[in-house]
Design a protein around this motif. Sequence first.
Motif, PDB file in Angstrom:
ATOM      1  N   ILE A  16     -30.904  48.003 -39.328  1.00  0.00           N
ATOM      2  CA  ILE A  16     -30.758  48.381 -40.731  1.00  0.00           C
ATOM      3  C   ILE A  16     -30.053  47.254 -41.462  1.00  0.00           C
ATOM      4  N   GLU A  17     -30.831  46.427 -42.137  1.00  0.00           N
ATOM      5  CA  GLU A  17     -30.310  45.244 -42.814  1.00  0.00           C
ATOM      6  C   GLU A  17     -30.674  45.218 -44.288  1.00  0.00           C
ATOM      7  N   SER A  18     -31.239  46.304 -44.780  1.00  0.00           N
ATOM      8  CA  SER A  18     -31.632  46.376 -46.187  1.00  0.00           C
ATOM      9  C   SER A  18     -31.800  47.838 -46.568  1.00  0.00           C
ATOM     10  N   LEU A  19     -31.928  48.080 -47.870  1.00  0.00           N
ATOM     11  CA  LEU A  19     -32.178  49.431 -48.343  1.00  0.00           C
ATOM     12  C   LEU A  19     -33.514  49.937 -47.805  1.00  0.00           C
ATOM     13  N   ALA A  20     -34.505  49.058 -47.741  1.00  0.00           N
ATOM     14  CA  ALA A  20     -35.816  49.459 -47.218  1.00  0.00           C
ATOM     15  C   ALA A  20     -35.708  49.911 -45.770  1.00  0.00           C
ATOM     16  N   ASP A  21     -34.916  49.202 -44.965  1.00  0.00           N
ATOM     17  CA  ASP A  21     -34.720  49.593 -43.568  1.00  0.00           C
ATOM     18  C   ASP A  21     -34.059  50.966 -43.486  1.00  0.00           C
ATOM     19  N   PHE A  22     -33.023  51.164 -44.305  1.00  0.00           N
ATOM     20  CA  PHE A  22     -32.293  52.432 -44.272  1.00  0.00           C
ATOM     21  C   PHE A  22     -33.194  53.585 -44.676  1.00  0.00           C
ATOM     22  N   GLU A  23     -33.992  53.375 -45.709  1.00  0.00           N
ATOM     23  CA  GLU A  23     -34.873  54.439 -46.172  1.00  0.00           C
ATOM     24  C   GLU A  23     -36.005  54.700 -45.176  1.00  0.00           C
ATOM     25  N   GLU A  24     -36.391  53.673 -44.434  1.00  0.00           N
ATOM     26  CA  GLU A  24     -37.357  53.876 -43.348  1.00  0.00           C
ATOM     27  C   GLU A  24     -36.743  54.785 -42.277  1.00  0.00           C
ATOM     28  N   ALA A  25     -35.458  54.546 -41.986  1.00  0.00           N
ATOM     29  CA  ALA A  25     -34.759  55.379 -40.996  1.00  0.00           C
ATOM     30  C   ALA A  25     -34.616  56.811 -41.503  1.00  0.00           C
ATOM     31  N   LEU A  26     -34.355  56.974 -42.803  1.00  0.00           N
ATOM     32  CA  LEU A  26     -34.251  58.316 -43.376  1.00  0.00           C
ATOM     33  C   LEU A  26     -35.583  59.061 -43.275  1.00  0.00           C
TER      34      LEU A  26
ATOM     35  N   LYS B 137     -20.808  47.952 -55.394  1.00  0.00           N
ATOM     36  CA  LYS B 137     -20.182  46.753 -54.829  1.00  0.00           C
ATOM     37  C   LYS B 137     -21.158  45.979 -53.948  1.00  0.00           C
ATOM     38  N   GLN B 138     -22.096  46.678 -53.315  1.00  0.00           N
ATOM     39  CA  GLN B 138     -23.069  45.973 -52.480  1.00  0.00           C
ATOM     40  C   GLN B 138     -24.039  45.138 -53.313  1.00  0.00           C
ATOM     41  N   GLN B 139     -24.077  45.385 -54.607  1.00  0.00           N
ATOM     42  CA  GLN B 139     -24.866  44.546 -55.520  1.00  0.00           C
ATOM     43  C   GLN B 139     -24.017  43.431 -56.117  1.00  0.00           C
ATOM     44  N   GLY B 140     -22.761  43.349 -55.680  1.00  0.00           N
ATOM     45  CA  GLY B 140     -21.840  42.386 -56.275  1.00  0.00           C
ATOM     46  C   GLY B 140     -21.306  42.871 -57.606  1.00  0.00           C
ATOM     47  N   GLY B 141     -21.410  44.172 -57.853  1.00  0.00           N
ATOM     48  CA  GLY B 141     -20.988  44.720 -59.133  1.00  0.00           C
ATOM     49  C   GLY B 141     -19.501  44.970 -59.232  1.00  0.00           C
TER      50      GLY B 141
ATOM     51  N   GLY C  43     -21.446  43.646 -69.019  1.00  0.00           N
ATOM     52  CA  GLY C  43     -22.626  42.829 -68.733  1.00  0.00           C
ATOM     53  C   GLY C  43     -23.629  43.531 -67.842  1.00  0.00           C
ATOM     54  N   ASP C  44     -24.117  42.797 -66.815  1.00  0.00           N
ATOM     55  CA  ASP C  44     -25.147  43.377 -65.952  1.00  0.00           C
ATOM     56  C   ASP C  44     -24.595  44.406 -64.972  1.00  0.00           C
ATOM     57  N   ASN C  45     -23.287  44.626 -64.988  1.00  0.00           N
ATOM     58  CA  ASN C  45     -22.728  45.680 -64.143  1.00  0.00           C
ATOM     59  C   ASN C  45     -23.263  47.056 -64.545  1.00  0.00           C
ATOM     60  N   LEU C  46     -23.633  47.198 -65.812  1.00  0.00           N
ATOM     61  CA  LEU C  46     -24.213  48.459 -66.280  1.00  0.00           C
ATOM     62  C   LEU C  46     -25.547  48.712 -65.579  1.00  0.00           C
ATOM     63  N   ASP C  47     -26.362  47.661 -65.473  1.00  0.00           N
ATOM     64  CA  ASP C  47     -27.647  47.790 -64.788  1.00  0.00           C
ATOM     65  C   ASP C  47     -27.453  48.068 -63.297  1.00  0.00           C
ATOM     66  N   LYS C  48     -26.436  47.447 -62.716  1.00  0.00           N
ATOM     67  CA  LYS C  48     -26.154  47.665 -61.291  1.00  0.00           C
ATOM     68  C   LYS C  48     -25.700  49.099 -61.049  1.00  0.00           C
ATOM     69  N   ALA C  49     -24.928  49.644 -61.971  1.00  0.00           N
ATOM     70  CA  ALA C  49     -24.506  51.036 -61.861  1.00  0.00           C
ATOM     71  C   ALA C  49     -25.716  51.966 -61.962  1.00  0.00           C
ATOM     72  N   ALA C  50     -26.603  51.666 -62.907  1.00  0.00           N
ATOM     73  CA  ALA C  50     -27.812  52.476 -63.068  1.00  0.00           C
ATOM     74  C   ALA C  50     -28.671  52.411 -61.802  1.00  0.00           C
ATOM     75  N   ASN C  51     -28.740  51.236 -61.190  1.00  0.00           N
ATOM     76  CA  ASN C  51     -29.518  51.083 -59.960  1.00  0.00           C
ATOM     77  C   ASN C  51     -28.912  51.899 -58.822  1.00  0.00           C
ATOM     78  N   ALA C  52     -27.582  51.894 -58.731  1.00  0.00           N
ATOM     79  CA  ALA C  52     -26.910  52.690 -57.701  1.00  0.00           C
ATOM     80  C   ALA C  52     -27.238  54.171 -57.865  1.00  0.00           C
TER      81      ALA C  52
ATOM     82  N   THR D  47     -25.332  46.715 -44.616  1.00  0.00           N
ATOM     83  CA  THR D  47     -25.589  45.956 -45.843  1.00  0.00           C
ATOM     84  C   THR D  47     -26.972  46.349 -46.353  1.00  0.00           C
ATOM     85  N   LEU D  48     -26.998  47.108 -47.421  1.00  0.00           N
ATOM     86  CA  LEU D  48     -28.252  47.614 -47.968  1.00  0.00           C
ATOM     87  C   LEU D  48     -28.745  46.808 -49.154  1.00  0.00           C
ATOM     88  N   LEU D  49     -27.803  46.210 -49.898  1.00  0.00           N
ATOM     89  CA  LEU D  49     -28.169  45.584 -51.174  1.00  0.00           C
ATOM     90  C   LEU D  49     -27.671  44.148 -51.296  1.00  0.00           C
ATOM     91  N   GLY D  50     -27.589  43.448 -50.190  1.00  0.00           N
ATOM     92  CA  GLY D  50     -27.289  42.017 -50.244  1.00  0.00           C
ATOM     93  C   GLY D  50     -25.852  41.621 -50.008  1.00  0.00           C
TER      94      GLY D  50
END
Length: 278
Positions: A22-32, A63-67, A78-87, A151-154
């Motif tokens: 599990i090294e990405s969000l895609a991996d984690f969601e595959e496991a789910l 935080k995993q997006q560097g937010g 700034g772009d932290n708003l978009d990162k929050a929306a993504n979370a 680490t799901l988001l980098g």
Amino acid sequence: YVNKSYFEGSRFLDDQGNLTGIESLADFEEALALAKENGSEAPVSYATGDDGGTYRVFFTLLKQQGGELITDGEVLAGDNLDKAANAIEIMTNWHKQGWQPEQAEYEASVALFTSGKAAFHMNGVWEVPTMVDMAEKGTLGFDWGAVQIPTLLGTTATWADSHAFAIPQGTEMSPEKRAAVMTAIGWMEKNSISWAGAGHIPAYKPVATSDEFGKMEPNATYSSLAETAAYDPRSPIAGVASPVYDAAINIISPAMHGYLEPAQAAQQMKDELQSKLQ
């Protein structure tokens, strides 16, 4: 926390039966998705109807997006708003896919895991003694483990908090009393292997690097998260039982249950918390 029974024979367990791959969000969601296919009622259980559980998962994903939650006195700048929306969007998707429980209170989220209905359980280290005790009594019913959130988001990051000793500022204290206070604190730190027995990661390096702690599992496995722990910003609106927790239960939880769009929720969270900083 992971119930390994849902991943037997899959790429998500190595030869020693440890969680892997599990090294990405895609991996984690595959496991789910695999866990659901294998009969899990709640592939990832956390307290979706509780302020703490909801906030801690949100903050980890941010935080995993560097937010950053607060930057120079501005909430979600700034772009932290978009990162929050993504979370929030990620948490919403887990709900839509039927991977997480709906409006689960804290106790229910734990019970879903201990009863074998959840493949993963996102929670603090304080539940480790629950699992250890149940496993020793033979009432857990499955092979389990605990690791830091992958680490799901980098960016490797896990929400964390710390218990600490504090000497109140402005307290008149004689040198003798201060020495006694520091001696008591020092004794607690030097004997913190007992604290580790409650699931916690000791802060005192000689204990944290000791052979005794190294043999304590799964604590030693997830203790690596101390290097990448993501703490709340130092602010009167952050921390346990603060306005950010109110925002989690009043804004984020409703959003991931379909009552608000993620972007709307992030904006509402920004506005609500910014007003508390004025």
